[in-house]
Design an enzyme around this catalytic site. Structure first.
Site, PDB file in Angstrom:
ATOM      1  N   GLY A   1       0.670  -1.334   0.005  1.00 10.40           N
ATOM      2  CA  GLY A   1      -0.003  -0.035   0.078  1.00 10.40           C
ATOM      3  C   GLY A   1       0.950   1.355  -0.025  1.00 10.40           C
TER       4      GLY A   1
ATOM      5  CG  ASP B   1      11.452  -6.585   8.623  1.00  7.48           C
ATOM      6  OD1 ASP B   1      12.525  -6.963   8.508  1.00  7.48           O
ATOM      7  OD2 ASP B   1      10.553  -6.021   7.841  1.00  7.48           O
TER       8      ASP B   1
HETATM    9  N1  LIG Z   1       3.683   6.435  10.358  1.00  2.18           N
HETATM   10  C1  LIG Z   1       4.248   6.949   9.551  1.00  2.18           C
HETATM   11  N2  LIG Z   1       4.832   8.022   9.480  1.00  2.18           N
HETATM   12  C2  LIG Z   1       5.847   8.427   8.540  1.00  2.18           C
HETATM   13  N3  LIG Z   1       6.135   7.597   7.522  1.00  2.18           N
HETATM   14  C3  LIG Z   1       5.670   6.375   7.486  1.00  2.18           C
HETATM   15  C4  LIG Z   1       4.712   6.107   8.520  1.00  2.18           C
HETATM   16  N4  LIG Z   1       4.549   4.817   8.316  1.00  2.18           N
HETATM   17  C5  LIG Z   1       5.168   4.348   7.077  1.00  2.18           C
HETATM   18  N5  LIG Z   1       5.784   5.297   6.630  1.00  2.18           N
HETATM   19  C6  LIG Z   1       6.676   5.405   5.337  1.00  2.18           C
HETATM   20  O1  LIG Z   1       5.864   4.833   4.346  1.00  2.18           O
HETATM   21  C7  LIG Z   1       6.801   3.904   3.556  1.00  2.18           C
HETATM   22  C8  LIG Z   1       5.800   2.710   3.469  1.00  2.18           C
HETATM   23  O2  LIG Z   1       5.313   2.303   4.620  1.00  2.18           O
HETATM   24  P1  LIG Z   1       4.652   0.880   4.729  1.00  2.18           P
HETATM   25  O3  LIG Z   1       4.577   0.436   5.937  1.00  2.18           O
HETATM   26  O4  LIG Z   1       3.719   0.676   3.722  1.00  2.18           O
HETATM   27  O5  LIG Z   1       5.738  -0.078   3.875  1.00  2.18           O
HETATM   28  P2  LIG Z   1       6.891  -0.994   4.347  1.00  2.18           P
HETATM   29  O6  LIG Z   1       7.528  -0.365   5.212  1.00  2.18           O
HETATM   30  O7  LIG Z   1       7.673  -1.142   2.917  1.00  2.18           O
HETATM   31  O8  LIG Z   1       6.103  -2.374   4.594  1.00  2.18           O
HETATM   32  P3  LIG Z   1       5.377  -3.472   4.082  1.00  2.18           P
HETATM   33  O9  LIG Z   1       5.662  -3.255   2.407  1.00  2.18           O
HETATM   34  O10 LIG Z   1       5.949  -4.561   4.330  1.00  2.18           O
HETATM   35  O11 LIG Z   1       4.109  -3.232   4.230  1.00  2.18           O
HETATM   36  C9  LIG Z   1       7.808   3.618   4.399  1.00  2.18           C
HETATM   37  O12 LIG Z   1       8.944   4.205   3.615  1.00  2.18           O
HETATM   38  C10 LIG Z   1       7.849   4.386   5.660  1.00  2.18           C
HETATM   39  O13 LIG Z   1       9.208   4.887   6.096  1.00  2.18           O
END
Ligand SMILES: Nc1ncnc2c1ncn2[C@@H]1O[C@H](COP(=O)(O)OP(=O)(O)OP(=O)(O)O)[C@@H](O)[C@H]1O
Length: 424
Positions: A61, A200
């Site tokens: 997402g 992780d």
């Molecule tokens: N609460 C938050 N505040 C600021 N940035 C965020 C927050 N949550 C996620 N992000 C940023 O958004 C990006 C995508 O996060 P997301 O959790 O969807 O993906 P991910 O870390 O690749 O995990 P996954 O693909 O396993 O769901 C990441 O680079 C993260 O740094």
């Protein structure tokens, strides 16, 4: 093994003036209705949230900054929008099942079941958490009509920790590494107390606050809840009061490999190792890992074989190991176990068998390490190498506990204030 958990929980109680070890889990609003409209300047509004720019994109997402129009000061938040049936994510999972890693820093979510199950588990785990060093989930909007789930979280505007430049040199000062380490220890301590193993921990999953004074643990996409650990850490009386989502008690994800390859603990990948496996922790959960026979076999002369005679278990010690790898990354700008090529198989072999070596200096400020075994016991290098040594202990039973990392002789974090306020 329960002894370290017991001592940790009593230390929590002793360390907090209120007598309560941690904040109680926060209440997360569950919203079944979604209204989508546009502001006058054509920006999308999801219920009361005005959407701003995109801050990131994950496997499943996208994350957007948003403003809560219902709050007085238009509180800034993050909203993660996940589509339940995501063909791209399904394709990525299929590739991983064939053991073709997209990147060595991409988490493995091999066969973690349906996307819907994964998201629901992530939500159930985040719902249990309320701590100053853990990203807080505030609301879940379930848009059944469009097959989307929106997770409204606190926004960490400092973004992911950047720990190296293009030359693989460290960009953080030792003091910043120290603070990050302290924050992660406190966040992990809370998670483990709640029965949650993150699985992780890595720099990319640690987000800075706006002033870059504090980090919070994020991304619970492969995390695991262990009721046995919750009981051991919190005691039966406390744990019995938990309102647990049934999805938390589903252990099926434990039989799958999960995490990011360079950060995986030896006991998670020990099936590659011909040596006798480390013994199993008494507090371990009962579920086991399957054979990893399907791993890519690069370098046919290798003598390393999957060890299928002994099954290993996932404990909180794997987060401690990942913290050790993370600290090394922050200090030196590189991962501690480096295969000569990009082979995942070689990486696992090295993690299980090889020792790590420090650089001559650590941090952006280039403080001397004194080598792997520094002689000057009063030096910063001695303290840091000693800490790394105990965190990166290959035997999970001998590995340092978080409690020890916090309060024992490892003065790396000792002079920082031991607790931060737990509100967010
Ligand atoms: N609460 C938050 N505040 C600021 N940035 C965020 C927050 N949550 C996620 N992000 C940023 O958004 C990006 C995508 O996060 P997301 O959790 O969807 O993906 P991910 O870390 O690749 O995990 P996954 O693909 O396993 O769901 C990441 O680079 C993260 O740094």
């Amino acid at each position: 093994m329960s002894s370290d958990i017991d001592s940790a929980s009593s230390a929590h109680a002793a360390g907090d003036p209120s007598g309560l070890p941690f904040d109680p889990p926060g209440s997360v609003r569950m919203t079944a209705e979604l209204h989508y409209r546009y502001s006058d300047d054509r920006r999308p509004i999801v219920n009361q949230y005005l959407r701003g720019h995109r801050v990131g994109k994950g496997q499943h997402g996208e994350v957007w900054v948003c403003w809560d129009l219902s709050s007085n000061n238009r509180r800034e938040l993050a909203i993660k929008a996940v589509k339940r049936n995501n063909p791209r994510a399904e394709k990525m999972n299929m590739l991983r099942r064939r053991n073709i890693p997209a990147s060595s820093h991409t988490p493995l979510t091999e066969k973690l079941g349906s996307l819907e199950h994964k998201i629901r588990k992530e939500i159930a785990i985040m719902k249990k958490c309320r701590h100053g060093h853990v990203v807080r989930l505030l609301e879940v909007i379930d848009d059944k009509l469009n097959d989307r789930i929106y997770m409204v979280m606190e926004y960490l505007s400092g973004g992911e920790i950047k720990w190296r430049n293009e030359q693989n040199e460290p960009v953080l000062q030792v003091d910043q590494c120290r603070r990050i380490c302290r924050d992660v220890i406190l966040g992990l301590e809370y998670l483990h107390y709640q029965g949650i193993i993150h699985r992780d921990i890595k720099p990319a999953n640690l987000l800075w606050t706006a002033d870059r004074q504090m980090v919070k643990i994020s991304d619970f996409g492969v995390s695991h809840f262990s009721y046995a650990q919750r009981l051991a850490a919190a005691g039966r009386g406390n744990a019995l009061d938990d309102a647990n989502d049934p999805i938390l008690l589903d252990d099926s994800d434990l039989s799958k490999r999960a995490g990011t390859p360079p950060f995986l603990a030896p006991e998670v990948i020990a099936e590659y190792n011909g040596d006798p496996s480390p013994s199993i922790s008494a507090s371990a959960t009962s579920t086991t890992l399957p054979s990893l026979r399907s791993a890519p076999h690069i370098g046919s002369s290798s003598t390393v074989r999957p060890n299928t005679s002994q099954r290993l278990q996932i404990t909180k010690a794997i987060d401690v190991w990942a913290l050790g790898v993370t600290l090394y990354c922050l200090l030196f700008g590189k991962i501690p176990f480096r295969p000569p090529d990009s082979s995942e198989y070689m990486l696992y072999n090295i993690i299980c068998k090889n020792d790590w070596e420090p650089e001559d200096t650590m941090g952006y400020d280039r403080l001397p390490t004194g080598g792997r075994k520094p002689k000057d016991k009063k030096s910063e290098g001695f303290v840091v190498m000693n800490l790394l040594d105990k965190l990166l202990e290959k035997d999970p039973n001998k590995r340092m506990t978080l409690d020890q990392a916090k309060v024992r002789q490892f003065s790396f974090c000792a002079y920082l204030p031991p607790y931060l306020p737990f509100y967010v």
